[in-house]
Design a protein around this motif. Structure first.
Motif: not given
Ligand code: PEP
Length: 253
Positions: A173-175, A213-215, A8-10
């Motif tokens: 990423i973050g999108t 954007s992995c969830k 987890g990258n905060w």
């Molecule tokens: C990340 O910053 O490494 C990342 C994958 O972000 P997010 O999961 O929010 O896309």
């Protein structure tokens, strides 16, 4: 079998109180983390000592989001790999696209950082990934191959065997836009092939994480792919519920 990891990258999120509350929520439910899954949290530098005090007896591991290029000395504002290690970190993220893009971190810098990390006993999570225009112009394989060849494939085999790779397409990423499991698997298999050209069978043991954007709703499909060994998670790692759900998304076998 390869190690399974959710990291987890905060990023630059949470006050110390919020960060400690998040770590506490994960700690209280850490028995839910499957045995064979390594959970890593990478809070901001300011939180590392406190979060380590909370989690150090648990199976949750600590990571940092960056480290300095030098060992010590007159580098105002920098945090060395040795310092990171001394507060209980086992992992450090290196080459995240945000560091590459906003702080100009290119191969020369990343080589120094990965060496600092390794010599301090930290496991580097080395990030690679293409930008949208590079994928659209069909250069994504070349871009990722170059990123690997500039830093990872020039390591000696012993150092290489400690490295974790994260494939993070910048456009995801973050999108909210995730690579499809086919796109991710295709790139992960390619990464493993490039690594195998340099390190042979050692590359079969390298964990390659997907990030972007992995969830909980897409982790199961992504983690079911043969070359995807887990995830580097940004936004969804800020909610204990979601991060735990992602950690539980690996196939049973
Ligand atoms: C990340 O910053 O490494 C990342 C994958 O972000 P997010 O999961 O929010 O896309």
């Amino acid at each position: 079998m390869r190690q399974k990891i959710v990291a987890g990258n905060w990023k630059m999120n949470t006050t110390i109180e919020e960060g400690m509350a998040l770590a506490q929520s994960l700690l209280e439910r850490s028995s839910e983390i499957p045995q064979r899954v390594t959970m890593v949290v990478a809070p901001p530098f300011t939180h590392l000592y406190a979060v380590n005090q909370q989690i150090r007896e648990s199976k949750i591991k600590l990571g940092a989001q960056n480290c300095a290029t030098h060992e010590n000395g007159a580098y105002t504002g920098e945090v060395s790999a040795q310092m990171i290690s001394s507060v209980g970190c086992q992992y450090v993220i290196i080459g995240h696209s945000e560091r590459r893009e906003y702080y100009g971190e290119e191969a020369t810098i990343l080589n120094k950082k990965i060496k600092q990390a390794l010599s301090s006993g930290l496991i580097p999570i080395f990030c690679v990934g293409e930008r949208l225009e590079q994928r659209e112009s069909d250069h994504h394989f070349d871009v990722v191959e170059t990123q690997l060849k500039e830093v990872v494939t020039i390591l000696n085999p012993s150092d290489f065997s400690k490295v974790v790779i994260a494939y993070e397409p910048v456009w995801a990423i973050g999108t909210g836009k995730t690579a499809t499991s086919e796109q991710a698997q295709e790139m992960h298999a390619f990464i493993r092939k490039v690594l195998a050209q340099h390190f042979g069978t050692l590359s079969a043991q390298t964990p390659i994480l997907y990030g972007g954007s992995c969830k909980p709703s897409n982790a199961t499909e992504l983690f079911a792919q043969p070359d995807i060994d887990g995830g580097l998670i940004g936004g969804a790692s800020l909610q204990a519920e979601d991060f735990l759900a992602i950690a539980k998304s690996f196939p049973l076998t």
